[in-house]
Enzyme design. Structure first.
Site, PDB file in Angstrom:
ATOM      1  CD1 TRP A 102      -3.164  -1.040   0.964  1.00  0.00           C
ATOM      2  CD2 TRP A 102      -1.639  -2.382   1.902  1.00  0.00           C
ATOM      3  NE1 TRP A 102      -3.760  -2.247   1.226  1.00  0.00           N
ATOM      4  CE2 TRP A 102      -2.851  -3.090   1.797  1.00  0.00           C
ATOM      5  CE3 TRP A 102      -0.526  -3.035   2.463  1.00  0.00           C
ATOM      6  CZ2 TRP A 102      -2.983  -4.403   2.236  1.00  0.00           C
ATOM      7  CZ3 TRP A 102      -0.660  -4.341   2.894  1.00  0.00           C
ATOM      8  CH2 TRP A 102      -1.872  -5.010   2.777  1.00  0.00           C
ATOM      9  NE  ARG A 103       6.539   1.336  -2.601  1.00  0.00           N
ATOM     10  CZ  ARG A 103       7.742   0.834  -2.886  1.00  0.00           C
ATOM     11  NH1 ARG A 103       7.834  -0.331  -3.526  1.00  0.00           N
ATOM     12  NH2 ARG A 103       8.834   1.462  -2.554  1.00  0.00           N
ATOM     13  CG  ASP A 259      18.532  -3.036  -0.085  1.00  0.00           C
ATOM     14  OD1 ASP A 259      18.693  -2.815  -1.301  1.00  0.00           O
ATOM     15  OD2 ASP A 259      17.456  -3.390   0.407  1.00  0.00           O
TER      16      ASP A 259
END
Ligand code: ADP
Length: 318
Positions: A102-103, A259
């Site tokens: 949900w971005r 990352d």
């Protein structure tokens, strides 16, 4: 002390686990993960996370989380109308993970609208600015010009630009769109840290040579290509070489491998380590991160590994 700014999105991560339908909460996002690992490995650097957040309680927790990790939060800006993105990690009975996001309306996407002179002045004084293909992908198309203008101001001010394409097809309108934005990023960046799969997926490159030939026309000073458990390829203006990676047998979750590699590599380079040692340290760090679930692993294990490895480097040198 080196000043390093990382620009991207941090989301609330929800992970289903244990009995009673408990949701574990944490914060993660590719550039945020990179910032956390960079700071953990090289505490002496001043590491700032630049992003948009809201005025809500999750945003407060997000900022507190940054601070708890030693990250500067003076480059976080608060949107009056948007809140942080959220994602849910689900693991099926075979251990396969899937992600629900949900971005679309996240505050991080508003960052170019929230850019102010204070941010411009501060980031122009940084030594290094890092962003990823995800930082780019989430910007609204109408905000991209602002980002590229901001980046050219940084270049003019002498800030070193570092970029990881981190291609995620679902975040882009089209492959052409991603290719166009990436070509601007490659042209602006002195350090590029792609995973080889980024090029296979987006450009159809079959081999490392294809990738290197593709990157040749850009003025990239340090090209560091991550190739999973196989090797890391490094190319500078003066030399190129491949370094082996020690494959990890007990891989639990590869989230954040690239990352953590990026964070430790950039931190080590800014601390004065040469490329070979920086890659070695970064690969060791990534190898540890993938033996734990989730993007951010326990600090004791991570810091212990980094300390031991840095000591080993000192012994080798003496
Ligand atoms: P990205 O996540 O950017 O696609 P990779 O999957 O290539 O990048 O992983 C990043 C780094 O993580 C690699 O360069 C390597 O150092 C380390 N790594 C990834 N997978 C493994 C593995 N199975 N064993 C040991 N190290 C690994």
């Amino acid at each position: 002390m080196q000043k390093i700014v990382l620009f991207g999105e941090c989301m609330l991560e929800l992970r289903q686990g244990g009995e009673g339908n408990i949701m574990h909460r944490s914060f993660a996002g590719d550039v945020f993960n990179t910032a956390v690992y960079l700071k953990r490995a090289f505490f002496e650097h001043q590491v700032s996370f630049m992003s948009g957040v809201g005025h809500d309680v999750i945003s407060q927790e997000l900022a507190a989380n940054c601070q708890a990790e030693g990250l500067q939060t003076s480059l976080l800006r608060r949107s009056a109308s948007h809140n942080p993105g959220i994602y849910l990690v689900q693991t099926d009975e075979h251990g396969e993970r899937s992600f629900l996001y949900w971005r679309e309306n996240s505050a991080a996407r508003q960052m170019m609208k929230l850019l102010d002179d204070d941010i411009r002045n501060t980031v122009c004084k940084a030594d290094l600015f890092f962003f990823s293909g995800i930082s780019l992908a989430i910007l609204a198309p109408e905000d991209r010009a602002t980002f590229w203008q901001f980046l050219s101001e940084l270049q003019e001010a002498g800030v070193t630009i570092a970029f990881d394409p981190n291609y995620r097809a679902r975040l882009w309108q089209s492959e052409d769109d991603a290719r166009h934005q990436f070509s601007l990023a490659f042209a602006a960046s002195a350090i590029v840290l792609p995973g080889i799969e980024d090029f296979a997926t987006l450009y159809g490159h079959q081999t490392l040579e294809d990738v290197v030939a593709f990157c040749a026309p850009f003025n990239i000073k340090e090209l560091i290509i991550k190739n999973g458990p196989s090797s890391v390829f490094c190319k500078t203006e003066y030399c190129h070489f491949s370094l082996p990676v020690e494959p990890v047998k007990n891989v639990v979750d590869t989230t954040s491998a690239g990352d953590s590699f990026n964070g430790v590599y950039l931190g080590a380079r800014q601390a004065g380590y040469d490329i070979k040692l920086a890659v070695e340290l970064a690969a060791k760090a990534a190898g540890l991160v993938i033996q734990f679930p989730g993007a951010i692993v326990p600090n004791e294990n991570f810091s212990e590994l980094i300390r031991a490895q840095l000591l080993a480097f000192e012994h080798q040198a003496s």
